[in-house]
Every structure is written in structure tokens, then in C-alpha cells.
Design a protein around this motif. Sequence first.
Motif, PDB file in Angstrom:
ATOM      1  N   SER A  53       0.817  -1.216   0.000  1.00  6.91           N
ATOM      2  CA  SER A  53       0.000   0.000   0.000  1.00  6.91           C
ATOM      3  C   SER A  53       0.847   1.260   0.000  1.00  6.91           C
ATOM      4  CB  SER A  53      -0.937   0.002   1.219  1.00  6.91           C
ATOM      5  OG  SER A  53      -0.188   0.165   2.421  1.00  6.91           O
ATOM      6  N   LEU A  54       2.153   1.131   0.304  1.00  4.79           N
ATOM      7  CA  LEU A  54       3.046   2.285   0.322  1.00  4.79           C
ATOM      8  C   LEU A  54       4.080   2.230  -0.806  1.00  4.79           C
ATOM      9  CD1 LEU A  54       3.696   2.623   4.161  1.00  4.79           C
ATOM     10  CD2 LEU A  54       2.204   4.019   2.725  1.00  4.79           C
ATOM     11  N   SER A  55       3.837   1.393  -1.785  1.00  8.26           N
ATOM     12  CA  SER A  55       4.781   1.268  -2.887  1.00  8.26           C
ATOM     13  C   SER A  55       5.016   2.619  -3.562  1.00  8.26           C
ATOM     14  CB  SER A  55       4.245   0.275  -3.923  1.00  8.26           C
ATOM     15  OG  SER A  55       5.001   0.355  -5.116  1.00  8.26           O
ATOM     16  N   PRO A  56       6.286   3.014  -3.799  1.00 11.08           N
ATOM     17  CA  PRO A  56       6.563   4.290  -4.470  1.00 11.08           C
ATOM     18  C   PRO A  56       6.150   4.293  -5.931  1.00 11.08           C
ATOM     19  CG  PRO A  56       8.577   3.032  -4.193  1.00 11.08           C
ATOM     20  CD  PRO A  56       7.513   2.299  -3.431  1.00 11.08           C
ATOM     21  N   PHE A  57       5.700   3.148  -6.448  1.00 10.91           N
ATOM     22  CA  PHE A  57       5.201   3.075  -7.811  1.00 10.91           C
ATOM     23  C   PHE A  57       3.682   3.176  -7.876  1.00 10.91           C
ATOM     24  CE2 PHE A  57       9.071   0.294  -7.835  1.00 10.91           C
ATOM     25  CZ  PHE A  57       9.894   1.194  -8.507  1.00 10.91           C
ATOM     26  N   LEU A  58       3.031   3.200  -6.691  1.00  8.51           N
ATOM     27  CA  LEU A  58       1.573   3.160  -6.685  1.00  8.51           C
ATOM     28  C   LEU A  58       0.906   4.343  -6.005  1.00  8.51           C
ATOM     29  CD1 LEU A  58       1.062  -0.629  -5.790  1.00  8.51           C
ATOM     30  CD2 LEU A  58       0.966   0.445  -8.056  1.00  8.51           C
ATOM     31  N   VAL A  59       1.474   4.830  -4.915  1.00  4.14           N
ATOM     32  CA  VAL A  59       0.790   5.868  -4.131  1.00  4.14           C
ATOM     33  C   VAL A  59       1.766   6.972  -3.731  1.00  4.14           C
ATOM     34  CG1 VAL A  59      -0.916   4.271  -3.208  1.00  4.14           C
ATOM     35  CG2 VAL A  59       1.236   4.621  -1.978  1.00  4.14           C
ATOM     36  N   PRO A  60       1.254   8.201  -3.473  1.00  6.95           N
ATOM     37  CA  PRO A  60       2.108   9.287  -2.985  1.00  6.95           C
ATOM     38  C   PRO A  60       2.819   8.901  -1.691  1.00  6.95           C
ATOM     39  CG  PRO A  60      -0.002  10.147  -3.712  1.00  6.95           C
ATOM     40  CD  PRO A  60      -0.127   8.654  -3.725  1.00  6.95           C
ATOM     41  N   GLN A  61       4.068   9.320  -1.594  1.00  5.89           N
ATOM     42  CA  GLN A  61       4.906   8.966  -0.447  1.00  5.89           C
ATOM     43  C   GLN A  61       4.835  10.045   0.626  1.00  5.89           C
ATOM     44  OE1 GLN A  61       6.973   5.746  -0.606  1.00  5.89           O
ATOM     45  NE2 GLN A  61       5.054   5.705  -1.779  1.00  5.89           N
ATOM     46  N   ASP A  62       3.627  10.379   1.033  1.00  7.89           N
ATOM     47  CA  ASP A  62       3.447  11.469   1.986  1.00  7.89           C
ATOM     48  C   ASP A  62       3.948  11.125   3.382  1.00  7.89           C
ATOM     49  OD1 ASP A  62       2.335  13.039   0.015  1.00  7.89           O
ATOM     50  OD2 ASP A  62       0.284  12.401   0.448  1.00  7.89           O
ATOM     51  N   HIS A  63       4.242   9.849   3.646  1.00  5.73           N
ATOM     52  CA  HIS A  63       4.786   9.485   4.949  1.00  5.73           C
ATOM     53  C   HIS A  63       6.276   9.827   5.049  1.00  5.73           C
ATOM     54  CE1 HIS A  63       5.674   6.141   2.285  1.00  5.73           C
ATOM     55  NE2 HIS A  63       6.609   5.737   3.119  1.00  5.73           N
ATOM     56  N   SER A  67      19.180  15.725 -18.425  1.00  8.25           N
ATOM     57  CA  SER A  67      18.053  16.649 -18.261  1.00  8.25           C
ATOM     58  C   SER A  67      16.769  16.107 -18.881  1.00  8.25           C
ATOM     59  CB  SER A  67      18.403  18.020 -18.874  1.00  8.25           C
ATOM     60  OG  SER A  67      18.606  17.912 -20.275  1.00  8.25           O
ATOM     61  N   CYS A  68      16.869  15.500 -20.066  1.00  8.80           N
ATOM     62  CA  CYS A  68      15.663  15.041 -20.762  1.00  8.80           C
ATOM     63  C   CYS A  68      15.081  13.770 -20.154  1.00  8.80           C
ATOM     64  CB  CYS A  68      15.964  14.806 -22.237  1.00  8.80           C
ATOM     65  SG  CYS A  68      16.296  16.313 -23.168  1.00  8.80           S
ATOM     66  N   VAL A  69      15.935  12.917 -19.598  1.00  8.79           N
ATOM     67  CA  VAL A  69      15.446  11.680 -18.999  1.00  8.79           C
ATOM     68  C   VAL A  69      15.374  11.808 -17.479  1.00  8.79           C
ATOM     69  CG1 VAL A  69      15.828   9.200 -18.716  1.00  8.79           C
ATOM     70  CG2 VAL A  69      16.374  10.305 -20.894  1.00  8.79           C
ATOM     71  N   GLY A  70      16.522  12.070 -16.851  1.00 13.38           N
ATOM     72  CA  GLY A  70      16.556  12.117 -15.390  1.00 13.38           C
ATOM     73  C   GLY A  70      15.726  13.231 -14.793  1.00 13.38           C
ATOM     74  N   SER A  71      15.943  14.467 -15.253  1.00 18.55           N
ATOM     75  CA  SER A  71      15.239  15.611 -14.660  1.00 18.55           C
ATOM     76  C   SER A  71      13.761  15.617 -15.026  1.00 18.55           C
ATOM     77  CB  SER A  71      15.897  16.924 -15.101  1.00 18.55           C
ATOM     78  OG  SER A  71      17.221  16.996 -14.636  1.00 18.55           O
ATOM     79  N   PHE A  72      13.439  15.214 -16.250  1.00 17.79           N
ATOM     80  CA  PHE A  72      12.033  15.223 -16.673  1.00 17.79           C
ATOM     81  C   PHE A  72      11.212  14.215 -15.866  1.00 17.79           C
ATOM     82  CE2 PHE A  72       8.640  13.447 -19.342  1.00 17.79           C
ATOM     83  CZ  PHE A  72       7.874  14.583 -19.532  1.00 17.79           C
ATOM     84  N   THR A  73      11.693  12.977 -15.754  1.00 17.52           N
ATOM     85  CA  THR A  73      10.948  11.973 -15.002  1.00 17.52           C
ATOM     86  C   THR A  73      10.874  12.332 -13.519  1.00 17.52           C
ATOM     87  OG1 THR A  73      12.958  10.637 -14.749  1.00 17.52           O
ATOM     88  CG2 THR A  73      11.515  10.108 -16.596  1.00 17.52           C
ATOM     89  N   ALA A  74      11.963  12.913 -12.992  1.00 18.29           N
ATOM     90  CA  ALA A  74      11.951  13.335 -11.587  1.00 18.29           C
ATOM     91  C   ALA A  74      10.942  14.449 -11.367  1.00 18.29           C
ATOM     92  CB  ALA A  74      13.342  13.786 -11.153  1.00 18.29           C
ATOM     93  N   CYS A  75      10.869  15.388 -12.305  1.00 15.04           N
ATOM     94  CA  CYS A  75       9.913  16.492 -12.178  1.00 15.04           C
ATOM     95  C   CYS A  75       8.474  15.971 -12.158  1.00 15.04           C
ATOM     96  CB  CYS A  75      10.109  17.471 -13.340  1.00 15.04           C
ATOM     97  SG  CYS A  75       8.900  18.809 -13.388  1.00 15.04           S
ATOM     98  N   CYS A  76       8.145  15.095 -13.099  1.00 12.70           N
ATOM     99  CA  CYS A  76       6.788  14.542 -13.148  1.00 12.70           C
ATOM    100  C   CYS A  76       6.473  13.747 -11.882  1.00 12.70           C
ATOM    101  CB  CYS A  76       6.638  13.644 -14.368  1.00 12.70           C
ATOM    102  SG  CYS A  76       6.778  14.500 -15.959  1.00 12.70           S
ATOM    103  N   SER A  77       7.451  13.003 -11.398  1.00 13.96           N
ATOM    104  CA  SER A  77       7.230  12.173 -10.218  1.00 13.96           C
ATOM    105  C   SER A  77       7.106  13.012  -8.960  1.00 13.96           C
ATOM    106  CB  SER A  77       8.369  11.153 -10.079  1.00 13.96           C
ATOM    107  OG  SER A  77       8.393  10.273 -11.179  1.00 13.96           O
ATOM    108  N   PHE A  78       7.954  14.011  -8.802  1.00 18.49           N
ATOM    109  CA  PHE A  78       7.842  14.887  -7.635  1.00 18.49           C
ATOM    110  C   PHE A  78       6.502  15.621  -7.632  1.00 18.49           C
ATOM    111  CE2 PHE A  78      12.576  14.756  -7.127  1.00 18.49           C
ATOM    112  CZ  PHE A  78      12.577  14.372  -5.797  1.00 18.49           C
ATOM    113  N   ALA A  79       6.032  16.004  -8.813  1.00 15.45           N
ATOM    114  CA  ALA A  79       4.743  16.693  -8.894  1.00 15.45           C
ATOM    115  C   ALA A  79       3.602  15.788  -8.440  1.00 15.45           C
ATOM    116  CB  ALA A  79       4.495  17.181 -10.317  1.00 15.45           C
ATOM    117  N   ASN A  80       3.769  14.455  -8.623  1.00 13.98           N
ATOM    118  CA  ASN A  80       2.750  13.496  -8.194  1.00 13.98           C
ATOM    119  C   ASN A  80       3.072  12.844  -6.854  1.00 13.98           C
ATOM    120  OD1 ASN A  80       0.669  12.956 -10.591  1.00 13.98           O
ATOM    121  ND2 ASN A  80       2.682  13.323 -11.513  1.00 13.98           N
ATOM    122  N   ARG A  81       4.271  13.117  -6.329  1.00 11.17           N
ATOM    123  CA  ARG A  81       4.745  12.658  -5.023  1.00 11.17           C
ATOM    124  C   ARG A  81       5.033  11.154  -4.979  1.00 11.17           C
ATOM    125  NH1 ARG A  81       0.189  15.261  -3.800  1.00 11.17           N
ATOM    126  NH2 ARG A  81      -0.647  13.659  -2.371  1.00 11.17           N
TER     127      ARG A  81
END
Length: 354
Positions: free
Chosen positions: A26-36, A93-107
Motif C-alpha cells: 500500500s506504500l509502494s513508491p510506484f503506486l501511491v504518494p509517499q506522503d509518509h 536533463s531530458c530523462v533524469g530531470s524530466f521523469t523526476a519532475c513529473c514524479s515529484f509533482a505526483n509525489r
Amino acid sequence: MKHGRIVELPEDFYIPIPLDTDNISSLSPFLVPQDHLASAGTYYAMAAFTFFVFVAGTAINLLTVACTIQYKKLRSHLNYILVNLAVANLLVSCVGSFTACCSFANRYFIFGPHMCKIEGFMATLGGMVSLWSLAVVAFERWLVICKPLGNFVFKPDHAIACCAFTWVFALIASAPPLFGWSRYIPEGLQCSCGPDWYTTNNKYNNESYVMFLFGFCFAVPLSTILFCYSQLLITMKMVRQTTSYNASLTQQKAEREVTRMVVVMVLGFLVCWTPYTAYSLWVVNNRGQTFDLRFASIPAIFSKSSAVYNPVIYVLLNKQFRSCMMKMVGMGSGEDEESSASQSVTEVSKVGPA
């Protein structure tokens, strides 16, 4: 980060979970926001930073490549290496930073475990090419200015061979986790991926891989950079002491410019990679000690910012490149700067024994 226990899933991720939670999935970083792990504000701040790195890094490195394609005068041996650096930065920038940006925006890492491995590999590959390119630039400056091989001429073919060398070495460093020596998993706040330096899983031999990266991809390039630039400064100081007063004024100016560039280059290298290297080594050598994954994200993301300040150091401080960039974007003819750049390069290239 709230109090919790560390739980590792062998193939996917490694995170601290709250003590009152038994459902790991239920806390998988691939499934839900990591707000904990951190507040939403922390994630959004990281998203903003990685967005800046993505936009600025992609723009300036694309401009570097475009300028080299358009202006034949930029196709020198040194500039080939700078373009190689720009291509590596684009990968980050195109792979690492882009995917990190999208992921951080979704947590959380929204692209799934397979993309995590791809992102980790591509970002590591680009970072390693970047590191070795910096060492190659230092080596090239040493050969051209200090002339340790006498009248040896560093030609474009040599530069192309050096660029190929950086990609081969980068593949040697970044490919092993794809084949079982360590692994790529979400790191820090679980929104970007990198080598697993958290666990002691004997199946992956993570500790030996981390030490390999430290020696092969940090200590060796750094030693090369420090040696080459120290020799360069010593050579220029000797030239200043042995020339006449009028000639030494010109050489002093060249020495100051090179000294400033050397300091910025070395500091840029250290600022980019020392925090990430130091933190990973600390975790590897302090097993069982608690650490906050929020602080693990800072050096990991900051290393990706090299895609922005590497071209600033190596390209925008290059007068010829800067002049051509200004012309390309319609901000001036740049003729005076090109003339000045050619004169400066000629002066510096004459430094050293004949």
C-alpha cells in the motif's frame, strides 16, 4: 520523516514505513504518494527545481549542439569534447530531470518499476559520460598547453576517440545494475532512481558496486582533473617568470583567465558530485544508522543540476561559443568577441615548452 521501520522488497524498492502499517504494497513508491516521507510542499519544491533543470539544461545544451552544427569555426578538437559533454547533459536533463519532475509533482514515481530501471541507467550513463568528459577536457588542456609529448598535435580525430572513450567507460560503470551487480531502485523521496546504495543484499553485492563507482567514476576523474590543471598552472607560472616584462603582461592576463577557469571547473566538479558520493559512502559504511531519506534526495537531485552549470562553465565562458550563441539567437554579431577569443586561444596555446 515519521518513526518507522525499514522494509526492503527484493526487486523493487526500499523505504521506511510507519510502525502501524503492515501492508507494504500500500506504500509502494510506484503506486501511491509517499506522503509518509515528507510534506507535499517538499515534493512540490523539488518538482519546481527539477523543472528548472529540465528546461534550462535542455535549452542550453541543445543550443550548444545546434551552434556547433551551424558554425564550422566551432568544430575544433576541444569543442568536440564540449559537444560530447552537452549530449551527456541532454541525457540527464531530458530523462533524469524530466521523469523526476513529473514524479515529484505526483509525489511518487509514476512511471513504474521498469521505467525506474531505464531512468536510473540513462541518468547514470549521462552522468558518467559527463564526469569523464570533464577529465578529458583537463587532459586535453594539459597536452595542448603543457606539451608533455613535445610537438604532439591534439587533432579532431583524437578528440573523437576521447569522446568514444567516455561512452565506453560510462557503459562499464552504468550497465552492471541491469545485469545483477547492484540494481536501480527509487532513491531518496522515491521520485528518482539510481543505484542501490541503501541495502546490504548479498544477492546484488551493492557495497562492492558503490566502492567501484567511487574509485572508477569519482576518484580517478577527480585525480586526473587536479593533476592536469595543477600542471597547467605551474607551467604558466614558469612562463611568466622567464619572459620579459612586456611579454609577461600578456601572459599574466592569460594566466589569470586560465586560473579563474580552473578554479570554477574544479569547484563545479566537487559541488556536483561530492555530496552524492559522500552521502552514499556514509550510508554504505554506517549500516544500521538511521538516516532521513529527504536528505538523500538533495545530493541525488543536485547532481542532475550539472546539466545546467556544466555548459555555463565550459561553454558560456568560452568566448567563441558565446559569440556564436548570441548570433544564433539574434543578440549581436559577436565579431569582436570572436577576434578576441581567437587571440586568447593563440596566446594560451603558446604557453609551455616548445
